[in-house]
Design a protein around this motif. Structure first.
Motif, PDB file in Angstrom:
ATOM      1  N   TYR A  74       0.759  -1.415  -0.078  1.00  0.00           N
ATOM      2  CA  TYR A  74       0.047   0.031   0.115  1.00  0.00           C
ATOM      3  C   TYR A  74       0.650   1.238  -0.081  1.00  0.00           C
ATOM      4  O   TYR A  74       0.430   2.301   0.609  1.00  0.00           O
ATOM      5  N   GLN A  76       2.375   4.662  -0.908  1.00  0.00           N
ATOM      6  CA  GLN A  76       1.547   6.005  -1.488  1.00  0.00           C
ATOM      7  C   GLN A  76      -0.001   5.751  -1.364  1.00  0.00           C
ATOM      8  O   GLN A  76      -0.591   6.015  -2.449  1.00  0.00           O
ATOM      9  N   LEU A  77      -0.431   4.896  -0.487  1.00  0.00           N
ATOM     10  CA  LEU A  77      -1.872   4.470  -0.552  1.00  0.00           C
ATOM     11  C   LEU A  77      -2.273   4.136  -1.867  1.00  0.00           C
ATOM     12  O   LEU A  77      -3.000   4.276  -2.465  1.00  0.00           O
ATOM     13  N   ASN A  78      -1.326   2.971  -2.070  1.00  0.00           N
ATOM     14  CA  ASN A  78      -1.669   2.042  -3.363  1.00  0.00           C
ATOM     15  C   ASN A  78      -1.651   2.746  -4.847  1.00  0.00           C
ATOM     16  O   ASN A  78      -1.775   2.176  -5.563  1.00  0.00           O
ATOM     17  N   CYS A 151      -7.652  -0.203  -3.498  1.00  0.00           N
ATOM     18  CA  CYS A 151      -7.623  -0.391  -1.999  1.00  0.00           C
ATOM     19  C   CYS A 151      -6.894  -1.635  -1.662  1.00  0.00           C
ATOM     20  O   CYS A 151      -6.765  -2.448  -2.357  1.00  0.00           O
ATOM     21  N   ASN A 168      -8.495   4.130  -3.322  1.00  0.00           N
ATOM     22  CA  ASN A 168      -7.021   4.448  -2.730  1.00  0.00           C
ATOM     23  C   ASN A 168      -7.015   4.321  -1.152  1.00  0.00           C
ATOM     24  O   ASN A 168      -6.476   5.190  -0.450  1.00  0.00           O
ATOM     25  N   SER A 169      -8.070   3.670  -0.515  1.00  0.00           N
ATOM     26  CA  SER A 169      -8.088   3.463   0.727  1.00  0.00           C
ATOM     27  C   SER A 169      -7.285   2.408   1.533  1.00  0.00           C
ATOM     28  O   SER A 169      -7.207   1.127   0.824  1.00  0.00           O
ATOM     29  N   PHE A 170      -6.763   2.423   2.682  1.00  0.00           N
ATOM     30  CA  PHE A 170      -6.317   1.168   3.429  1.00  0.00           C
ATOM     31  C   PHE A 170      -7.106   1.006   4.509  1.00  0.00           C
ATOM     32  O   PHE A 170      -7.340   1.730   5.593  1.00  0.00           O
ATOM     33  N   ASP A 186      -9.020   8.106  -0.223  1.00  0.00           N
ATOM     34  CA  ASP A 186      -7.797   8.135   0.502  1.00  0.00           C
ATOM     35  C   ASP A 186      -7.955   7.972   2.055  1.00  0.00           C
ATOM     36  O   ASP A 186      -7.283   8.919   2.612  1.00  0.00           O
ATOM     37  N   TRP A 188      -7.208   6.178   5.486  1.00  0.00           N
ATOM     38  CA  TRP A 188      -6.398   5.159   6.173  1.00  0.00           C
ATOM     39  C   TRP A 188      -7.133   4.938   7.557  1.00  0.00           C
ATOM     40  O   TRP A 188      -7.260   5.609   8.373  1.00  0.00           O
TER      41      TRP A 188
END
Length: 225
Positions: A74, A76-78, A151, A168-170, A186, A188
């Motif tokens: 992940y 740079q946020l994927n 993601c 782009n979420s974790f 985005d 986290w």
């Protein structure tokens, strides 16, 4: 399992080794090599296979004959995964997905391209999973939920029904989304965090860490000869 397609894996980290193992043991892809961007190239071989510069990938593995998978996490946020994948696709490579034979993915789940779904995931009916998504092992993705593009969902996460996870979420280990929650882009979400309501884009959520375990006794039972 009969191998009908050849695959190049981007990366030389632990995830690349893991992806190689899964594709080799549980897919119809034959992994034939690895690739890393020139500035990060530190070795010539991995698992007995060549590691070549990403910038010169076509010189070693022709796009017409090889698929591509970016086995990076992940960072740079994927966005690193998304960038490598986009460049490989633009250069003519088909994008490979892996879905474990030990994952439960309901028949009407819509799965995007270039995904990696580990064992023991439960993906319920009417779920939509976007492009370039990683579901590490042991997650529950509830019915009618949507996981956006790029993601990364780590282990033992619960996404309840009718949720939307923004691109782009974790989601960290043991994170939970309650029913009908929309997670912004985005985001986290840290380990052990429970999200009960909608979130804005670019949000960071974490649970305060509990006190570390302490020794309360050196021996809690008597050892007899």
């Amino acid at each position: 399992m009969q191998k009908t397609r050849k695959l190049v894996i981007a990366g030389d980290s632990a995830f690349a080794e893991i992806a190689h193992e899964y594709f080799d043991a549980d897919s119809d892809y034959q992994v034939v090599g690895f690739t890393v961007e020139q500035q990060f190239l530190k070795r010539d071989t991995l698992a007995g296979l060549p590691v070549v510069p990403f910038e010169a990938l076509e010189q070693h593995f022709a796009p017409a004959d090889h698929a591509f998978h970016a086995a990076v996490t992940y960072t740079q946020l994927n966005r690193l995964r998304a960038r490598l994948t986009g460049q490989a696709k633009a250069r003519g490579y088909a994008l490979a997905s892996y879905v474990s034979s030990r994952a439960f993915v309901w028949r009407n789940v819509v799965l995007g391209e270039h995904c990696f779904i580990f064992e023991d995931n439960t993906v319920q009916p009417f779920v939509r999973i976007g492009d370039n998504v990683v579901l590490w092992s042991g997650n529950h993705i509830g019915h009618h939920s949507t996981i956006g593009d790029n993601c990364f969902v780590s282990s033992h996460v619960v996404v309840s029904g009718f949720c939307t996870v923004g691109s782009n979420s974790f989601l960290g280990v043991n994170a939970t989304l309650a029913n009908n929650v929309t997670l912004g882009r985005d985001n986290w979400v840290g380990p052990n965090t429970v999200v009960m309501k909608d979130t804005v884009d670019g949000a960071l959520f974490k649970t305060e860490q509990p006190e570390p375990a302490r020794v309360s006794a050196t021996r809690f039972f008597k050892v007899t000869a």
